[in-house]
Design a protein around this motif. Structure first.
Motif, PDB file in Angstrom:
ATOM      1  N   GLY A 162       0.959  -1.203   0.131  1.00 23.81           N
ATOM      2  CA  GLY A 162       0.010  -0.016   0.138  1.00 23.81           C
ATOM      3  C   GLY A 162       0.796   1.250   0.138  1.00 23.81           C
ATOM      4  O   GLY A 162       0.626   2.254  -0.750  1.00 23.81           O
ATOM      5  N   PHE A 163       2.005   1.182   0.901  1.00 25.06           N
ATOM      6  CA  PHE A 163       2.842   2.455   0.758  1.00 25.06           C
ATOM      7  C   PHE A 163       3.586   2.771  -0.333  1.00 25.06           C
ATOM      8  O   PHE A 163       3.644   3.744  -0.818  1.00 25.06           O
ATOM      9  N   ALA A 164       3.948   1.481  -1.020  1.00 26.05           N
ATOM     10  CA  ALA A 164       4.489   1.424  -2.591  1.00 26.05           C
ATOM     11  C   ALA A 164       3.585   2.077  -3.570  1.00 26.05           C
ATOM     12  O   ALA A 164       4.001   2.921  -4.282  1.00 26.05           O
ATOM     13  N   VAL A 165       2.254   1.470  -3.476  1.00 21.87           N
ATOM     14  CA  VAL A 165       1.385   2.133  -4.287  1.00 21.87           C
ATOM     15  C   VAL A 165       1.126   3.577  -4.054  1.00 21.87           C
ATOM     16  O   VAL A 165       1.133   4.284  -5.124  1.00 21.87           O
ATOM     17  N   VAL A 166       0.948   3.995  -3.044  1.00 21.17           N
ATOM     18  CA  VAL A 166       0.764   5.496  -2.754  1.00 21.17           C
ATOM     19  C   VAL A 166       2.065   6.402  -3.209  1.00 21.17           C
ATOM     20  O   VAL A 166       1.891   7.368  -3.723  1.00 21.17           O
ATOM     21  N   LYS A 167       3.190   5.708  -2.970  1.00 18.30           N
ATOM     22  CA  LYS A 167       4.493   6.441  -3.342  1.00 18.30           C
ATOM     23  C   LYS A 167       4.430   6.413  -4.854  1.00 18.30           C
ATOM     24  O   LYS A 167       4.825   7.604  -5.267  1.00 18.30           O
ATOM     25  N   GLN A 168       4.153   5.191  -5.639  1.00 18.37           N
ATOM     26  CA  GLN A 168       4.091   5.453  -6.878  1.00 18.37           C
ATOM     27  C   GLN A 168       3.096   6.547  -7.703  1.00 18.37           C
ATOM     28  O   GLN A 168       3.378   6.921  -8.458  1.00 18.37           O
ATOM     29  N   THR A 169       1.694   6.323  -6.795  1.00 18.48           N
ATOM     30  CA  THR A 169       0.766   7.337  -7.406  1.00 18.48           C
ATOM     31  C   THR A 169       1.221   8.724  -7.246  1.00 18.48           C
ATOM     32  O   THR A 169       0.920   9.865  -8.142  1.00 18.48           O
ATOM     33  N   LEU A 170       1.925   9.079  -6.095  1.00 26.55           N
ATOM     34  CA  LEU A 170       2.509  10.275  -5.935  1.00 26.55           C
ATOM     35  C   LEU A 170       3.423  10.669  -6.999  1.00 26.55           C
ATOM     36  O   LEU A 170       3.497  11.829  -7.458  1.00 26.55           O
ATOM     37  N   ARG A 171       4.352   9.811  -7.330  1.00 28.59           N
ATOM     38  CA  ARG A 171       5.350   9.877  -8.242  1.00 28.59           C
ATOM     39  C   ARG A 171       4.681  10.261  -9.874  1.00 28.59           C
ATOM     40  O   ARG A 171       5.169  11.042 -10.369  1.00 28.59           O
ATOM     41  N   LEU A 172       3.571   9.403 -10.099  1.00 26.72           N
ATOM     42  CA  LEU A 172       3.232   9.493 -11.323  1.00 26.72           C
ATOM     43  C   LEU A 172       2.286  11.043 -11.265  1.00 26.72           C
ATOM     44  O   LEU A 172       2.389  11.442 -12.528  1.00 26.72           O
ATOM     45  N   ALA A 173       1.541  11.414 -10.356  1.00 29.71           N
ATOM     46  CA  ALA A 173       0.959  12.810 -10.361  1.00 29.71           C
ATOM     47  C   ALA A 173       2.097  13.814 -10.509  1.00 29.71           C
ATOM     48  O   ALA A 173       1.716  14.762 -11.274  1.00 29.71           O
ATOM     49  N   GLU A 174       3.254  13.631  -9.861  1.00 31.54           N
ATOM     50  CA  GLU A 174       4.331  14.516 -10.095  1.00 31.54           C
ATOM     51  C   GLU A 174       4.851  14.674 -11.287  1.00 31.54           C
ATOM     52  O   GLU A 174       4.963  15.616 -12.131  1.00 31.54           O
TER      53      GLU A 174
END
Length: 185
Positions: free
Chosen positions: A22-34
């Motif tokens: 979940g943490f990895a998914v949230v981190k990747q989602t934030l990177r994708l948004a950035e």
């Protein structure tokens, strides 16, 4: 408790993995948004730069078109002036030929009168002058006048053409300098 822990270890492992995932998914989602935000900014910058380059190219093209039009107009004016100067030289040549013809007629009339007077004196028994020097002088005058007329016409037309060439060169040089300096006239 140790037994319970061992029995539920797979549950705790699953929970830890789920939290990590979940943490990895949230981190990747934030990177994708950035990354999407950065791509949008880059696209906006690119569009702005393209629009600026298009406006600059259009302005440069318009400036060069105006310079070309100005140069073409100056060349047309120069050509018109040169043609008028050449026509004036041709008219001057025609006037010179007419004056030469009048002079030659007058000279021929004089020589005819001179010969008639010489023949009359010879018939009266007086000494008759030799007409050959007068004929030679008349021929030399005719030839000199013809050549002077030709040379004058050549000089007049060469001057008119030279001045036209000089004005065309000055116009082209002005256009090139304006183009290099970024000014349109």
């Amino acid at each position: 408790m140790l037994t319970t822990l061992r029995a539920n270890a797979w549950k705790y492992t699953a929970i830890a993995l789920a939290l990590g995932l979940g943490f990895a998914v949230v981190k990747q989602t934030l990177r994708l948004a950035e990354a999407q935000l950065e791509a949008a900014n880059t696209d906006a910058t690119l569009q702005t730069e393209r629009a600026s380059a298009d406006r600059s190219a259009l302005a440069t093209s318009e400036r060069y078109r105006k310079l070309g039009d100005t140069h073409r107009d100056e060349i047309a004016q120069t050509d018109t002036a040169a043609q008028a100067a050449i026509a004036a030289a041709d008219a001057g040549r025609a006037r010179a030929v007419a004056a030469r013809n009048r002079l030659q007629r007058d000279l021929a009339d004089y020589l005819t009168q001179h010969r008639a007077a010489a023949q009359a004196r010879a018939a009266a028994g007086q000494c008759a002058p030799d007409a050959a020097p007068a004929d030679l002088l008349a021929d030399m005058l005719r030839r000199a006048d013809d050549r002077a007329g030709e040379l004058a016409h050549v000089a007049d037309t060469a001057r008119a053409r030279g001045l036209a060439c000089e004005r065309a060169y000055d116009s082209a040089r002005t256009m090139i300098e304006a183009a290099q300096n970024g000014k349109a006239e």
